[in-house]
Design a protein around this motif. Structure first.
Motif, PDB file in Angstrom:
ATOM      1  N   VAL A   5       1.999 -10.068  -5.972  1.00  0.00           N
ATOM      2  CA  VAL A   5       1.822 -10.489  -4.577  1.00  0.00           C
ATOM      3  C   VAL A   5       2.286  -9.380  -3.639  1.00  0.00           C
ATOM      4  CG1 VAL A   5       2.349 -12.242  -2.853  1.00  0.00           C
ATOM      5  CG2 VAL A   5       2.264 -12.881  -5.258  1.00  0.00           C
ATOM      6  N   SER A   6       1.438  -8.983  -2.704  1.00  0.00           N
ATOM      7  CA  SER A   6       1.834  -8.020  -1.668  1.00  0.00           C
ATOM      8  C   SER A   6       2.577  -8.751  -0.555  1.00  0.00           C
ATOM      9  CB  SER A   6       0.606  -7.320  -1.093  1.00  0.00           C
ATOM     10  OG  SER A   6      -0.021  -6.522  -2.068  1.00  0.00           O
ATOM     11  N   SER A   7       3.553  -8.090   0.028  1.00  0.00           N
ATOM     12  CA  SER A   7       4.327  -8.713   1.109  1.00  0.00           C
ATOM     13  C   SER A   7       3.800  -8.334   2.484  1.00  0.00           C
ATOM     14  CB  SER A   7       5.795  -8.318   1.001  1.00  0.00           C
ATOM     15  OG  SER A   7       5.921  -6.898   1.035  1.00  0.00           O
ATOM     16  N   THR A   8       3.083  -7.191   2.583  1.00  0.00           N
ATOM     17  CA  THR A   8       2.619  -6.739   3.898  1.00  0.00           C
ATOM     18  C   THR A   8       1.169  -6.271   3.853  1.00  0.00           C
ATOM     19  OG1 THR A   8       3.484  -4.516   3.460  1.00  0.00           O
ATOM     20  CG2 THR A   8       4.902  -5.997   4.704  1.00  0.00           C
ATOM     21  N   ILE A   9       0.543  -6.355   5.029  1.00  0.00           N
ATOM     22  CA  ILE A   9      -0.790  -5.807   5.232  1.00  0.00           C
ATOM     23  C   ILE A   9      -0.700  -4.843   6.415  1.00  0.00           C
ATOM     24  CG2 ILE A   9      -1.502  -7.693   6.801  1.00  0.00           C
ATOM     25  CD1 ILE A   9      -4.348  -7.417   5.591  1.00  0.00           C
ATOM     26  N   CYS A  50       4.287   1.233   0.564  1.00  0.00           N
ATOM     27  CA  CYS A  50       3.969   0.416   1.743  1.00  0.00           C
ATOM     28  C   CYS A  50       2.468   0.315   2.020  1.00  0.00           C
ATOM     29  CB  CYS A  50       4.666   1.000   2.973  1.00  0.00           C
ATOM     30  SG  CYS A  50       6.466   1.007   2.808  1.00  0.00           S
ATOM     31  N   ALA A  51       2.115  -0.708   2.799  1.00  0.00           N
ATOM     32  CA  ALA A  51       0.713  -0.962   3.135  1.00  0.00           C
ATOM     33  C   ALA A  51       0.114   0.169   3.968  1.00  0.00           C
ATOM     34  CB  ALA A  51       0.606  -2.287   3.899  1.00  0.00           C
ATOM     35  N   GLU A  52       0.967   0.896   4.699  1.00  0.00           N
ATOM     36  CA  GLU A  52       0.477   1.988   5.548  1.00  0.00           C
ATOM     37  C   GLU A  52      -0.256   3.060   4.740  1.00  0.00           C
ATOM     38  OE1 GLU A  52       3.953   0.388   8.053  1.00  0.00           O
ATOM     39  OE2 GLU A  52       3.376   0.477   5.946  1.00  0.00           O
ATOM     40  N   ALA A  53       0.223   3.325   3.516  1.00  0.00           N
ATOM     41  CA  ALA A  53      -0.392   4.388   2.707  1.00  0.00           C
ATOM     42  C   ALA A  53      -1.864   4.085   2.442  1.00  0.00           C
ATOM     43  CB  ALA A  53       0.361   4.562   1.387  1.00  0.00           C
ATOM     44  N   GLU A  54      -2.154   2.890   1.974  1.00  0.00           N
ATOM     45  CA  GLU A  54      -3.541   2.529   1.659  1.00  0.00           C
ATOM     46  C   GLU A  54      -4.392   2.442   2.926  1.00  0.00           C
ATOM     47  OE1 GLU A  54      -5.868  -0.485  -1.246  1.00  0.00           O
ATOM     48  OE2 GLU A  54      -4.242  -1.412  -0.115  1.00  0.00           O
ATOM     49  N   SER A  55      -3.844   1.840   3.967  1.00  0.00           N
ATOM     50  CA  SER A  55      -4.588   1.665   5.212  1.00  0.00           C
ATOM     51  C   SER A  55      -4.947   3.011   5.843  1.00  0.00           C
ATOM     52  CB  SER A  55      -3.749   0.823   6.184  1.00  0.00           C
ATOM     53  OG  SER A  55      -4.364   0.702   7.430  1.00  0.00           O
TER      54      SER A  55
END
Length: 309
Positions: free
Chosen positions: A134-138, A244-249
């Protein structure tokens, strides 16, 4: 094994069971979305491989058969998605399972339906147990207010070793080279390399906003994301670099927005082709070490390619 040791072992195995339960619920949700979303089968295929791989390297290993459990569903999956069953023990995933879930939800709703996407993921997460898969952030990144949204989620891995494996795999096989270079500046620890600095500076006018998936609240970048991408933050907490979600985004943004990528390029004199190669070789060596630690000694040096429609 004495009685105390057996009791400890049984207690430990109970703590690992949420992986299997969450996996089954996520698989069922993805199959439902896939039936309503033409052209999305590859997300299911890739997610299955990623889940089966993480099951294999988990502290209490799970086979695909024990994860799926239901014989009818298992036979159906083996027929429609043979690749994950064939390659989960020899190839590495390119990303964590929840990243595939996010892409499915974005395709199902449309990238412009940001609130709907976040709500759909929140509804799914609220039916799952914490920690496993489960991811915690988007995170949502945009060049400007009216432009295309590029989404990313945090690593849905549990424990340091699976996280290190999937972060390295993403650097080698999926992320934009600038994001990969920034992450490899620190990988696998939170210590900057003395010989290589591939960190970048995202322009101030670019939107890059993370949200807590369970609560929906906006979140500031952590110190790691500040160091990697030049994002302004007063946070002192450091997550593992690349978690963190920032990397993928931001990776998705830089792949599509050439102007932003040109503005963000690394500027350190140590970011040379030779030093980049040296950082890659170091990351590959570290990846191999971690794979040995989790007793995954059958890697054929390939990253899994999902079957397209």
């Amino acid at each position: 094994m004495d009685g105390q040791e057996r009791a400890r072992r049984e207690e430990f195995l109970k703590t690992q069971e949420p992986l299997r339960r969450n996996a089954f619920r996520i698989i069922k949700a993805m199959l439902d979305w896939c039936n309503q979303t033409p052209g999305s089968k590859h997300f299911v295929d890739e997610m299955l491989h990623s889940i089966f791989f993480l099951g294999k390297v988990n502290n209490a290993p799970y086979t695909p058969e024990s994860i799926v459990g239901n014989e009818e569903i298992l036979d159906n999956l083996k027929e429609k998605y043979p690749g994950p069953f064939k390659f989960y023990s020899t190839q590495l995933p390119r990303r964590s399972p929840f990243s595939c879930v996010m892409d499915m939800v974005v395709m199902h709703n449309g990238q412009e339906k940001e609130d709907q996407i976040k709500q759909t993921l929140k509804d799914l997460i609220n039916g799952l147990e914490e920690r496993f898969l489960v991811s915690s952030t988007i995170c949502v990144s945009q060049k400007s207010n009216n432009s295309v949204r590029h989404y990313g989620v945090s690593m849905s891995t549990s424990g340091p070793n699976p996280g290190k494996i999937v972060i390295a795999a993403s650097c080698f096989s999926r992320w934009d080279d600038y994001v990969a270079g920034a992450v490899m500046t620190y990988y696998p620890d939170k210590v900057k390399k003395s010989y290589f600095d591939g960190t970048i500076k995202i322009p101030n006018n670019v939107r890059c906003q993370a949200f807590n998936l369970r609560e929906g609240d906006a979140m500031p970048p952590c110190r790691s994301c500040g160091n990697l991408f030049g994002l302004h933050t007063t946070e002192t907490r450091q997550w593992p670099y690349g978690n963190c979600a920032e990397a993928e985004s931001l990776s998705e943004l830089l792949k599509k927005e050439e102007e932003v990528k040109n503005q963000a390029r690394p500027t350190s004199p140590t970011c040379t082709p030779e030093n980049t190669q040296k950082a890659k070789e170091s990351a590959l060596k570290q990846l191999q070490n971690v794979l040995n630690m989790v007793r995954f000694k059958t890697w054929d040096k390939d990253f899994y390619n999902p079957k397209t429609e």
